[in-house]
Design a protein around this motif. Sequence first.
Motif, PDB file in Angstrom:
ATOM      1  N   LEU A  47       1.060  -1.243  -0.147  1.00 36.96           N
ATOM      2  CA  LEU A  47      -0.228  -0.013   0.078  1.00 36.96           C
ATOM      3  C   LEU A  47       1.239   1.187  -0.027  1.00 36.96           C
ATOM      4  CD1 LEU A  47      -3.244   1.572   0.452  1.00 36.96           C
ATOM      5  CD2 LEU A  47      -2.229   1.134   3.162  1.00 36.96           C
ATOM      6  N   PHE A  48       1.677   1.544   0.625  1.00 36.43           N
ATOM      7  CA  PHE A  48       2.456   2.313   0.962  1.00 36.43           C
ATOM      8  C   PHE A  48       3.605   2.544  -0.892  1.00 36.43           C
ATOM      9  CE2 PHE A  48       4.087   2.251   5.464  1.00 36.43           C
ATOM     10  CZ  PHE A  48       2.217   2.673   6.196  1.00 36.43           C
ATOM     11  N   ALA A  49       3.911   1.401  -1.356  1.00 41.39           N
ATOM     12  CA  ALA A  49       4.220   1.774  -2.587  1.00 41.39           C
ATOM     13  C   ALA A  49       3.347   2.468  -3.817  1.00 41.39           C
ATOM     14  CB  ALA A  49       4.950   0.448  -3.046  1.00 41.39           C
ATOM     15  N   VAL A  50       2.519   1.836  -3.561  1.00 41.92           N
ATOM     16  CA  VAL A  50       1.438   2.321  -4.509  1.00 41.92           C
ATOM     17  C   VAL A  50       0.811   3.617  -4.059  1.00 41.92           C
ATOM     18  CG1 VAL A  50      -1.283   2.589  -4.742  1.00 41.92           C
ATOM     19  CG2 VAL A  50       0.134   0.627  -4.766  1.00 41.92           C
ATOM     20  N   VAL A  51       1.015   4.172  -2.925  1.00 41.95           N
ATOM     21  CA  VAL A  51       0.739   5.900  -2.703  1.00 41.95           C
ATOM     22  C   VAL A  51       2.026   6.396  -3.059  1.00 41.95           C
ATOM     23  CG1 VAL A  51       0.518   7.012  -0.283  1.00 41.95           C
ATOM     24  CG2 VAL A  51      -0.942   5.380  -0.558  1.00 41.95           C
ATOM     25  N   VAL A  52       3.098   5.728  -2.965  1.00 42.00           N
ATOM     26  CA  VAL A  52       4.186   6.343  -3.217  1.00 42.00           C
ATOM     27  C   VAL A  52       4.201   7.048  -4.567  1.00 42.00           C
ATOM     28  CG1 VAL A  52       6.890   6.614  -3.289  1.00 42.00           C
ATOM     29  CG2 VAL A  52       5.498   6.150  -1.447  1.00 42.00           C
ATOM     30  N   SER A  53       4.200   5.885  -6.038  1.00 42.19           N
ATOM     31  CA  SER A  53       4.169   6.302  -6.945  1.00 42.19           C
ATOM     32  C   SER A  53       2.758   6.895  -7.405  1.00 42.19           C
ATOM     33  CB  SER A  53       3.562   4.033  -7.677  1.00 42.19           C
ATOM     34  OG  SER A  53       4.557   3.505  -7.267  1.00 42.19           O
ATOM     35  N   PHE A  54       1.636   6.858  -7.299  1.00 36.50           N
ATOM     36  CA  PHE A  54       0.831   7.794  -6.748  1.00 36.50           C
ATOM     37  C   PHE A  54       1.017   9.787  -6.801  1.00 36.50           C
ATOM     38  CE2 PHE A  54      -2.646  10.660  -5.475  1.00 36.50           C
ATOM     39  CZ  PHE A  54      -3.171  10.377  -6.799  1.00 36.50           C
ATOM     40  N   MET A  55       2.146   9.448  -5.685  1.00 38.80           N
ATOM     41  CA  MET A  55       3.349  10.401  -5.331  1.00 38.80           C
ATOM     42  C   MET A  55       3.918  11.171  -6.843  1.00 38.80           C
ATOM     43  SD  MET A  55       1.502  12.172  -2.692  1.00 38.80           S
ATOM     44  CE  MET A  55       3.156  13.149  -2.663  1.00 38.80           C
ATOM     45  N   ASP A  56       4.340  10.772  -6.933  1.00 40.07           N
ATOM     46  CA  ASP A  56       5.169  10.726  -7.979  1.00 40.07           C
ATOM     47  C   ASP A  56       4.401  10.614  -9.861  1.00 40.07           C
ATOM     48  OD1 ASP A  56       8.402  10.260  -9.322  1.00 40.07           O
ATOM     49  OD2 ASP A  56       7.518   8.038 -10.339  1.00 40.07           O
ATOM     50  N   ILE A  57       3.719  10.609  -9.479  1.00 36.66           N
ATOM     51  CA  ILE A  57       3.084  10.315 -10.754  1.00 36.66           C
ATOM     52  C   ILE A  57       1.941  11.969 -10.859  1.00 36.66           C
ATOM     53  CG2 ILE A  57       0.662   9.787 -12.311  1.00 36.66           C
ATOM     54  CD1 ILE A  57       1.653   7.288 -11.439  1.00 36.66           C
ATOM     55  N   MET A  58       1.438  12.057  -9.387  1.00 34.63           N
ATOM     56  CA  MET A  58       1.325  13.852  -9.681  1.00 34.63           C
ATOM     57  C   MET A  58       2.217  14.512  -9.756  1.00 34.63           C
ATOM     58  SD  MET A  58      -1.335  13.469  -5.969  1.00 34.63           S
ATOM     59  CE  MET A  58      -0.950  15.216  -5.613  1.00 34.63           C
ATOM     60  N   PHE A  59       3.386  14.278  -8.527  1.00 30.63           N
ATOM     61  CA  PHE A  59       4.937  15.743  -9.121  1.00 30.63           C
ATOM     62  C   PHE A  59       4.901  15.814 -10.469  1.00 30.63           C
ATOM     63  CE2 PHE A  59       5.954  14.740  -4.602  1.00 30.63           C
ATOM     64  CZ  PHE A  59       5.671  16.035  -3.956  1.00 30.63           C
ATOM     65  N   ARG A  60       5.181  14.567 -11.172  1.00 30.79           N
ATOM     66  CA  ARG A  60       5.381  14.142 -12.451  1.00 30.79           C
ATOM     67  C   ARG A  60       4.910  15.246 -13.610  1.00 30.79           C
ATOM     68  NH1 ARG A  60       8.554   9.397 -14.705  1.00 30.79           N
ATOM     69  NH2 ARG A  60       9.026   8.489 -13.747  1.00 30.79           N
ATOM     70  N   ASN A  61       3.736  15.799 -13.455  1.00 35.50           N
ATOM     71  CA  ASN A  61       2.659  16.528 -13.526  1.00 35.50           C
ATOM     72  C   ASN A  61       2.632  17.871 -13.390  1.00 35.50           C
ATOM     73  OD1 ASN A  61       1.010  14.519 -15.053  1.00 35.50           O
ATOM     74  ND2 ASN A  61      -0.577  14.065 -13.600  1.00 35.50           N
ATOM     75  N   PHE A  62       2.834  18.110 -12.636  1.00 35.04           N
ATOM     76  CA  PHE A  62       3.338  19.865 -11.746  1.00 35.04           C
ATOM     77  C   PHE A  62       4.612  19.654 -12.236  1.00 35.04           C
ATOM     78  CE2 PHE A  62      -0.406  18.048  -8.433  1.00 35.04           C
ATOM     79  CZ  PHE A  62      -1.017  19.100  -8.643  1.00 35.04           C
ATOM     80  N   PHE A  63       5.478  19.098 -12.887  1.00 33.22           N
ATOM     81  CA  PHE A  63       6.770  19.599 -12.621  1.00 33.22           C
ATOM     82  C   PHE A  63       7.643  18.868 -13.574  1.00 33.22           C
ATOM     83  CE2 PHE A  63       6.274  20.012  -8.251  1.00 33.22           C
ATOM     84  CZ  PHE A  63       6.382  21.282  -7.812  1.00 33.22           C
ATOM     85  N   PRO A  64       7.217  19.412 -15.098  1.00 37.19           N
ATOM     86  CA  PRO A  64       7.459  18.652 -16.322  1.00 37.19           C
ATOM     87  C   PRO A  64       9.305  18.229 -16.599  1.00 37.19           C
ATOM     88  CG  PRO A  64       6.880  20.751 -17.179  1.00 37.19           C
ATOM     89  CD  PRO A  64       6.770  20.439 -15.635  1.00 37.19           C
ATOM     90  N   ALA A  65      10.003  19.769 -15.599  1.00 38.09           N
ATOM     91  CA  ALA A  65      11.608  19.389 -16.086  1.00 38.09           C
ATOM     92  C   ALA A  65      12.351  18.423 -14.805  1.00 38.09           C
ATOM     93  CB  ALA A  65      11.938  20.896 -16.599  1.00 38.09           C
ATOM     94  N   THR A  66      12.954  18.003 -14.985  1.00 35.79           N
ATOM     95  CA  THR A  66      13.652  16.386 -14.358  1.00 35.79           C
ATOM     96  C   THR A  66      13.996  17.701 -13.723  1.00 35.79           C
ATOM     97  OG1 THR A  66      14.108  15.198 -16.711  1.00 35.79           O
ATOM     98  CG2 THR A  66      14.996  14.740 -14.635  1.00 35.79           C
ATOM     99  N   LYS A  67      14.999  18.468 -13.530  1.00 34.88           N
ATOM    100  CA  LYS A  67      15.640  19.021 -12.460  1.00 34.88           C
ATOM    101  C   LYS A  67      15.597  19.868 -11.706  1.00 34.88           C
ATOM    102  CE  LYS A  67      19.748  21.763 -11.153  1.00 34.88           C
ATOM    103  NZ  LYS A  67      20.148  23.681 -11.863  1.00 34.88           N
TER     104      LYS A  67
END
Length: 88
Positions: A47-67
Amino acid sequence: MKLRITPLNFASAFLLVVAVYSWIYGVQISGTHFKTMSTAVGWIFILFAVVVSFMDIMFRNFFPATKKLWIVELSFITLAAIIFLLVK
């Protein structure tokens, strides 16, 4: 689709490894080995891994630059660790 490696990818992979490890070897709580609790603990780490993956997807949408993404995700991990240590 461009594959980007981020800190939360490493965190979710680590949580999945811990879940599998707890299923295989069991868990030890307060010095007592509980083989029956290993399934519940494994599912909690999944469950923690799923939540962390979801947070990663959210952060990727908000911050397109890799740095910027790396800076924000490392800050998130640091903040979560500090809060965990304060509560502990």
